[in-house]
Motif scaffolding. Structure first.
Motif, PDB file in Angstrom:
ATOM      1  N   VAL A 223       0.843  -1.195   0.000  1.00 50.94           N
ATOM      2  CA  VAL A 223       0.000   0.000   0.000  1.00 50.94           C
ATOM      3  C   VAL A 223       0.880   1.249   0.000  1.00 50.94           C
ATOM      4  CG1 VAL A 223      -1.747   1.283   1.302  1.00 50.94           C
ATOM      5  CG2 VAL A 223      -1.857  -1.217   1.182  1.00 50.94           C
ATOM      6  N   LEU A 224       0.422   2.288  -0.703  1.00 47.08           N
ATOM      7  CA  LEU A 224       1.113   3.572  -0.721  1.00 47.08           C
ATOM      8  C   LEU A 224       0.322   4.581   0.102  1.00 47.08           C
ATOM      9  CD1 LEU A 224       2.076   3.897  -4.498  1.00 47.08           C
ATOM     10  CD2 LEU A 224       3.519   3.154  -2.610  1.00 47.08           C
ATOM     11  N   HIS A 225       1.031   5.377   0.875  1.00 45.32           N
ATOM     12  CA  HIS A 225       0.416   6.451   1.644  1.00 45.32           C
ATOM     13  C   HIS A 225       1.047   7.759   1.181  1.00 45.32           C
ATOM     14  CE1 HIS A 225      -1.572   3.622   4.393  1.00 45.32           C
ATOM     15  NE2 HIS A 225      -0.439   2.944   4.387  1.00 45.32           N
ATOM     16  N   LYS A 226       0.483   8.346   0.148  1.00 44.94           N
ATOM     17  CA  LYS A 226       1.031   9.567  -0.435  1.00 44.94           C
ATOM     18  C   LYS A 226      -0.075  10.596  -0.620  1.00 44.94           C
ATOM     19  CE  LYS A 226       5.322   8.210  -0.980  1.00 44.94           C
ATOM     20  NZ  LYS A 226       6.424   8.870  -0.271  1.00 44.94           N
ATOM     21  N   ALA A 227       0.277  11.853  -0.370  1.00 46.47           N
ATOM     22  CA  ALA A 227      -0.659  12.942  -0.608  1.00 46.47           C
ATOM     23  C   ALA A 227      -0.779  13.194  -2.103  1.00 46.47           C
ATOM     24  CB  ALA A 227      -0.176  14.204   0.101  1.00 46.47           C
ATOM     25  N   ALA A 228      -1.817  13.932  -2.483  1.00 42.59           N
ATOM     26  CA  ALA A 228      -1.989  14.290  -3.884  1.00 42.59           C
ATOM     27  C   ALA A 228      -0.796  15.117  -4.355  1.00 42.59           C
ATOM     28  CB  ALA A 228      -3.289  15.066  -4.066  1.00 42.59           C
ATOM     29  N   GLY A 229      -0.357  14.855  -5.578  1.00 43.69           N
ATOM     30  CA  GLY A 229       0.771  15.581  -6.136  1.00 43.69           C
ATOM     31  C   GLY A 229       1.405  14.806  -7.266  1.00 43.69           C
ATOM     32  N   ARG A 230       2.504  15.342  -7.772  1.00 43.26           N
ATOM     33  CA  ARG A 230       3.218  14.695  -8.878  1.00 43.26           C
ATOM     34  C   ARG A 230       4.465  13.994  -8.315  1.00 43.26           C
ATOM     35  NH1 ARG A 230       1.258  15.384 -13.628  1.00 43.26           N
ATOM     36  NH2 ARG A 230       3.157  14.579 -14.605  1.00 43.26           N
ATOM     37  N   TYR A 231       4.695  12.763  -8.779  1.00 41.75           N
ATOM     38  CA  TYR A 231       5.762  11.917  -8.258  1.00 41.75           C
ATOM     39  C   TYR A 231       6.519  11.262  -9.420  1.00 41.75           C
ATOM     40  CZ  TYR A 231       3.353  12.282  -3.762  1.00 41.75           C
ATOM     41  OH  TYR A 231       2.780  12.741  -2.617  1.00 41.75           O
ATOM     42  N   PHE A 232       7.630  10.595  -9.065  1.00 46.25           N
ATOM     43  CA  PHE A 232       8.353   9.775 -10.033  1.00 46.25           C
ATOM     44  C   PHE A 232       8.953   8.570  -9.319  1.00 46.25           C
ATOM     45  CE2 PHE A 232      11.614  12.474  -8.268  1.00 46.25           C
ATOM     46  CZ  PHE A 232      12.750  11.675  -8.209  1.00 46.25           C
ATOM     47  N   LEU A 233       9.176   7.494 -10.072  1.00 43.72           N
ATOM     48  CA  LEU A 233       9.827   6.277  -9.572  1.00 43.72           C
ATOM     49  C   LEU A 233      11.288   6.296  -9.979  1.00 43.72           C
ATOM     50  CD1 LEU A 233       7.141   3.603 -10.510  1.00 43.72           C
ATOM     51  CD2 LEU A 233       7.833   4.188  -8.184  1.00 43.72           C
ATOM     52  N   ASP A 234      12.166   5.831  -9.080  1.00 44.32           N
ATOM     53  CA  ASP A 234      13.595   5.694  -9.388  1.00 44.32           C
ATOM     54  C   ASP A 234      14.049   4.342  -8.832  1.00 44.32           C
ATOM     55  OD1 ASP A 234      16.368   5.896  -9.753  1.00 44.32           O
ATOM     56  OD2 ASP A 234      16.295   8.064  -9.508  1.00 44.32           O
ATOM     57  N   VAL A 235      14.575   3.484  -9.703  1.00 41.95           N
ATOM     58  CA  VAL A 235      14.962   2.123  -9.325  1.00 41.95           C
ATOM     59  C   VAL A 235      16.474   1.982  -9.461  1.00 41.95           C
ATOM     60  CG1 VAL A 235      14.651  -0.338  -9.779  1.00 41.95           C
ATOM     61  CG2 VAL A 235      12.744   1.248 -10.130  1.00 41.95           C
ATOM     62  N   LYS A 236      17.116   1.469  -8.397  1.00 43.17           N
ATOM     63  CA  LYS A 236      18.534   1.112  -8.419  1.00 43.17           C
ATOM     64  C   LYS A 236      18.602  -0.408  -8.250  1.00 43.17           C
ATOM     65  CE  LYS A 236      19.498   5.581  -8.114  1.00 43.17           C
ATOM     66  NZ  LYS A 236      19.915   6.349  -9.306  1.00 43.17           N
ATOM     67  N   ALA A 237      19.110  -1.120  -9.237  1.00 42.40           N
ATOM     68  CA  ALA A 237      19.102  -2.586  -9.182  1.00 42.40           C
ATOM     69  C   ALA A 237      20.370  -3.144  -9.798  1.00 42.40           C
ATOM     70  CB  ALA A 237      17.875  -3.150  -9.906  1.00 42.40           C
ATOM     71  N   ALA A 238      20.852  -4.248  -9.234  1.00 37.98           N
ATOM     72  CA  ALA A 238      22.028  -4.945  -9.756  1.00 37.98           C
ATOM     73  C   ALA A 238      21.876  -6.435  -9.448  1.00 37.98           C
ATOM     74  CB  ALA A 238      23.311  -4.400  -9.140  1.00 37.98           C
ATOM     75  N   GLY A 239      22.193  -7.280 -10.411  1.00 36.01           N
ATOM     76  CA  GLY A 239      22.168  -8.722 -10.194  1.00 36.01           C
ATOM     77  C   GLY A 239      20.853  -9.396 -10.529  1.00 36.01           C
ATOM     78  N   PHE A 240      19.815  -8.638 -10.922  1.00 33.87           N
ATOM     79  CA  PHE A 240      18.531  -9.222 -11.292  1.00 33.87           C
ATOM     80  C   PHE A 240      18.454  -9.396 -12.815  1.00 33.87           C
ATOM     81  CE2 PHE A 240      17.466  -7.179  -7.222  1.00 33.87           C
ATOM     82  CZ  PHE A 240      16.864  -8.246  -6.568  1.00 33.87           C
ATOM     83  N   ASP A 241      17.627 -10.374 -13.244  1.00 29.96           N
ATOM     84  CA  ASP A 241      17.390 -10.544 -14.676  1.00 29.96           C
ATOM     85  C   ASP A 241      16.486  -9.430 -15.205  1.00 29.96           C
ATOM     86  OD1 ASP A 241      18.932 -12.811 -14.589  1.00 29.96           O
ATOM     87  OD2 ASP A 241      17.232 -14.196 -14.474  1.00 29.96           O
ATOM     88  N   GLY A 242      15.565  -8.979 -14.374  1.00 32.89           N
ATOM     89  CA  GLY A 242      14.656  -7.913 -14.778  1.00 32.89           C
ATOM     90  C   GLY A 242      13.689  -7.599 -13.662  1.00 32.89           C
ATOM     91  N   TRP A 243      12.959  -6.489 -13.812  1.00 33.58           N
ATOM     92  CA  TRP A 243      11.979  -6.088 -12.806  1.00 33.58           C
ATOM     93  C   TRP A 243      10.858  -5.304 -13.468  1.00 33.58           C
ATOM     94  CZ3 TRP A 243      11.616  -0.931 -13.163  1.00 33.58           C
ATOM     95  CH2 TRP A 243      12.761  -0.211 -13.563  1.00 33.58           C
ATOM     96  N   THR A 244       9.679  -5.304 -12.809  1.00 36.08           N
ATOM     97  CA  THR A 244       8.500  -4.587 -13.294  1.00 36.08           C
ATOM     98  C   THR A 244       7.801  -3.940 -12.104  1.00 36.08           C
ATOM     99  OG1 THR A 244       8.192  -6.174 -15.099  1.00 36.08           O
ATOM    100  CG2 THR A 244       6.326  -4.754 -14.540  1.00 36.08           C
ATOM    101  N   LEU A 245       7.392  -2.664 -12.249  1.00 33.34           N
ATOM    102  CA  LEU A 245       6.664  -1.942 -11.209  1.00 33.34           C
ATOM    103  C   LEU A 245       5.381  -1.371 -11.812  1.00 33.34           C
ATOM    104  CD1 LEU A 245       9.610   0.135  -9.705  1.00 33.34           C
ATOM    105  CD2 LEU A 245       8.618  -1.916  -8.724  1.00 33.34           C
ATOM    106  N   THR A 246       4.295  -1.420 -11.045  1.00 31.08           N
ATOM    107  CA  THR A 246       3.027  -0.824 -11.485  1.00 31.08           C
ATOM    108  C   THR A 246       2.395  -0.073 -10.315  1.00 31.08           C
ATOM    109  OG1 THR A 246       2.661  -2.651 -13.048  1.00 31.08           O
ATOM    110  CG2 THR A 246       0.782  -1.236 -12.518  1.00 31.08           C
ATOM    111  N   VAL A 247       2.068   1.193 -10.529  1.00 29.02           N
ATOM    112  CA  VAL A 247       1.391   2.010  -9.519  1.00 29.02           C
ATOM    113  C   VAL A 247      -0.080   2.131  -9.931  1.00 29.02           C
ATOM    114  CG1 VAL A 247       1.230   4.277  -8.417  1.00 29.02           C
ATOM    115  CG2 VAL A 247       3.478   3.289  -8.943  1.00 29.02           C
ATOM    116  N   GLU A 248      -1.000   1.875  -8.983  1.00 28.26           N
ATOM    117  CA  GLU A 248      -2.430   1.924  -9.259  1.00 28.26           C
ATOM    118  C   GLU A 248      -3.142   2.741  -8.186  1.00 28.26           C
ATOM    119  OE1 GLU A 248      -3.669  -2.257 -11.129  1.00 28.26           O
ATOM    120  OE2 GLU A 248      -2.619  -2.460  -9.207  1.00 28.26           O
TER     121      GLU A 248
END
Length: 251
Positions: A223-248
């Motif tokens: 669950v996300l607890h965020k106020a109304a506004g504009r946001y961005f995602l930033d991912v730092k990853a190493a050693g994984f084959d791949g990743w997927t994120l979805t915000v709803e």
């Protein structure tokens, strides 16, 4: 009759090294330094690794990734001091360290600068509701308003990749929200951190606490607890084959 040769010397016994080995560095001290001062390389200075400590300092913990990796190494009991010795007190303190680290991450995500939304002022006065005029007798009643449609989970943004990647900015309305994630692969060593920051925040200079930290493949949502506004995602990853994120959001 035997005589003793006054010039005969006795062989000297080899000198034994009675010096005790240097004590191992403390796990608890290393963990606290890595957790709160890791971006400045203080944990590596404490372990006697001056060279890598200086490099970690000037790169601000490798923009956070190196600091995160060192923290995970300490929590996993894999970090060693300059002499190669494991940290003292790991078995005794590891449970407390994991619990406190998780609490710091959760509290930072909930009460950080982007967590939102203040309640209405306690001293504000509620507007006075005006009395509705009575309807004349015999006038037909107004039709009832249609029931509000049930809200559904609506995708706000999706992001996928293999290593480091950031999204474009997107809008959150303050409604009920969640983020679903899937990290695949990952061998003996994998590390990932997901940041959800408000538009205009520079993680490299302003810092930030990861919303998620992973060291193995995982699929889940939170669950996300965020106020109304504009946001961005930033991912730092190493050693994984791949990743997927979805915000709803429920809209």
């Amino acid at each position: 009759m035997s005589t003793t040769n006054p010039y005969q010397t006795h062989p000297q016994q080899p000198m034994q090294d009675h010096l005790a080995p240097a004590p191992s560095k403390s796990f608890m001290a290393t963990w606290l330094l890595a957790l709160f001062l890791g971006v400045f390389g203080v944990d590596r200075f404490y372990l006697g690794k001056i060279g890598t400590g200086l490099l970690k300092l000037v790169t601000l913990g490798g923009l956070g990734v190196w600091a995160l990796i060192d923290l995970i190494l300490v929590l996993a009991g894999k970090q060693r001091d300059k002499s190669g010795a494991l940290l003292a007190g790991y078995d005794k303190g590891k449970t407390v360290a994991w619990i406190v680290t998780a609490l710091v991450v959760v509290i930072g995500a909930v009460t950080g600068p982007n967590a939102g939304g203040g309640a209405a002022d306690a001293g504000s006065v509620a507007p006075v509701q005006q009395a509705q005029p009575e309807k004349p007798a015999g006038e037909p009643a107004a039709p009832a308003a249609p029931a509000e449609q049930a809200k559904k989970w609506t995708k706000v943004i999706a992001l996928k990749g293999g290593n480091d990647k950031a999204s474009e900015t997107f809008e959150l309305t303050g409604a009920e929200a969640r983020i679903s994630y899937e990290f695949t692969g990952g061998g003996d060593f994998a590390v990932g951190a997901v940041y959800l920051e408000k538009e205009g925040v520079d993680i490299a200079s302003d810092g930030g606490i990861p919303l998620l930290m992973l060291d193995k493949a995982e699929t889940a949502d939170t669950v996300l607890h965020k106020a109304a506004g504009r946001y961005f995602l930033d991912v730092k990853a190493a050693g994984f084959d791949g990743w997927t994120l979805t915000v709803e959001e429920k809209r």
